[in-house]
Design an enzyme around this catalytic site. Structure first.
Site, PDB file in Angstrom:
ATOM      1  N   CYS A   1       1.376  -1.696  -0.276  1.00 41.52           N
ATOM      2  CA  CYS A   1       0.041   0.020  -0.108  1.00 41.52           C
ATOM      3  C   CYS A   1       1.152   1.196  -0.206  1.00 41.52           C
ATOM      4  O   CYS A   1       1.633   1.424   0.894  1.00 41.52           O
ATOM      5  CB  CYS A   1      -0.954   0.322   1.837  1.00 41.52           C
TER       6      CYS A   1
ATOM      7  N   TRP B   1      -8.620  -6.298   5.069  1.00 37.14           N
ATOM      8  CA  TRP B   1      -6.737  -7.288   5.026  1.00 37.14           C
ATOM      9  C   TRP B   1      -7.130  -8.014   6.495  1.00 37.14           C
ATOM     10  O   TRP B   1      -7.901  -7.894   7.401  1.00 37.14           O
ATOM     11  CB  TRP B   1      -6.318  -5.981   5.558  1.00 37.14           C
TER      12      TRP B   1
ATOM     13  N   ARG C   1     -15.270   0.562   5.352  1.00 37.31           N
ATOM     14  CA  ARG C   1     -14.238   0.499   5.018  1.00 37.31           C
ATOM     15  C   ARG C   1     -13.427   0.096   5.458  1.00 37.31           C
ATOM     16  O   ARG C   1     -12.651   0.770   6.436  1.00 37.31           O
ATOM     17  CB  ARG C   1     -13.483   1.596   3.544  1.00 37.31           C
TER      18      ARG C   1
ATOM     19  N   THR D   1      -8.699  -0.270   6.122  1.00 40.40           N
ATOM     20  CA  THR D   1      -8.279   0.607   5.321  1.00 40.40           C
ATOM     21  C   THR D   1      -7.097   0.562   6.254  1.00 40.40           C
ATOM     22  O   THR D   1      -6.607  -0.012   7.373  1.00 40.40           O
ATOM     23  CB  THR D   1      -8.413   1.636   4.433  1.00 40.40           C
TER      24      THR D   1
ATOM     25  N   GLU E   1      -5.945   8.117   8.188  1.00 39.75           N
ATOM     26  CA  GLU E   1      -5.503   9.061   7.086  1.00 39.75           C
ATOM     27  C   GLU E   1      -4.625   9.493   6.622  1.00 39.75           C
ATOM     28  O   GLU E   1      -3.932   9.912   7.917  1.00 39.75           O
ATOM     29  CB  GLU E   1      -6.257  10.413   7.170  1.00 39.75           C
ATOM     30  N   SER E   2      -4.284   8.558   5.321  1.00 38.37           N
ATOM     31  CA  SER E   2      -2.646   8.689   5.740  1.00 38.37           C
ATOM     32  C   SER E   2      -1.578  10.345   5.999  1.00 38.37           C
ATOM     33  O   SER E   2      -0.639   9.911   6.741  1.00 38.37           O
ATOM     34  CB  SER E   2      -1.976   7.839   4.678  1.00 38.37           C
TER      35      SER E   2
END
Length: 280
Positions: free
Chosen positions: A8, A41, A74, A76, A92-93
């Site tokens: 990712c 995942w 979702r 993530t 949130e990256s």
């Protein structure tokens, strides 16, 4: 705890800041090594643990539902988990990047604290506006642009986004040709802009060129300045890269494995390119 996957690109950017800041003893890393079409995942044990090391669950969704039993959105990565309050801090990256950049500084040596780094800070005060402007169009047309092209629903949509993608790469090539934008995007120091761009560019020739049909040009053949910038980051093992964090967090085999299961659908991993990245 930071949950991540090597394929990712959004997780990759958080790994980079984690390594550059030296957060190994503060924020634990847990690899989520597989993805299921139904459950998302999960911990397969193929590379990482076969269960969540905190609670013993097999799926990431177990953590999301531990934080909110009614959650059905979702699931993530990356995801930052608070072990004290047993809840999700953020998934949130870009926000996790900013947290890693400054939020733990009081626990780090003085030389690792952003307030003491001056022009070498990841987000130098005098460059913040310029960084924000570049980050915005890089995200829209490059970081996310490869996905817009790769998952386009029609020929027209694909053409629109693949054209914008390569226009932006052309713009980056020009940007790196300006004297004040060498060897990195904003001069002599690695900034947040370099970290945000790197995961996409290092994946470009390896997976986006073929699997996402972003094949008008290759980084290694058609963008000499971007190519040099990429290799300089990847092969750098000096203090500014925390001893090679760009190379150490780039796993080409996992990147190809992950994208072939998503984009190609059959899981057959392509052999090339050879080599994955050229020497500097």
């Amino acid at each position: 705890v930071l949950y991540f996957n090597y394929c990712c690109p959004w997780a990759h950017r958080t790994l980079l800041v984690h390594g550059l800041k030296g957060l190994e003893d503060i924020v634990r890393l847990v690899e989520v090594d597989s993805r299921d079409q139904v459950h998302g995942w999960w911990f397969s044990g193929r590379r990482g643990p076969d269960r969540d090391p905190l609670y013993g669950g097999r799926f990431m969704k177990d953590l999301y539902q531990r934080a909110d039993p009614n959650y059905n959105g979702r699931v993530t990565v990356p995801m930052l988990w608070d072990t004290k309050y047993e809840t999700i801090v953020n998934n949130e990256s870009s926000e996790i990047m900013r947290m890693f950049s400054e939020a733990f500084d009081d626990f780090l040596p003085l030389e690792k604290q952003e307030r003491n780094k001056g022009d070498a800070a990841l987000v130098p005060q005098h460059l913040q506006k310029q960084l924000d402007v570049l980050n915005k169009w890089v995200y829209d047309t490059i970081n996310n642009g490869v996905y817009k092209a790769g998952f386009a629903s029609s020929q027209g949509v694909y053409k629109e986004h693949v054209t914008r993608l390569f226009q932006s790469l052309d713009q980056l090539e020009y940007h790196l040709g300006e004297g004040e934008h060498y060897p990195y995007l904003f001069g002599e120091h690695i900034t947040e802009a370099d970290i945000r761009l790197y995961p996409t560019i290092v994946r470009f020739d390896v997976v986006y060129y073929t699997l996402f049909k972003c094949n008008m040009k290759m980084i290694r053949l058609d963008y000499p300045r971007i190519h040099e910038w990429l290799r300089r980051l990847y092969w750098n093992e000096g203090l500014e890269s925390a001893g090679g964090v760009f190379r150490k967090t780039t796993n080409f085999e996992e990147i190809k494995r992950g994208y072939t299961s998503v984009a190609a659908g059959n899981g057959i991993i392509p052999a090339g390119p050879v080599p994955h990245i050229l020497p500097l």
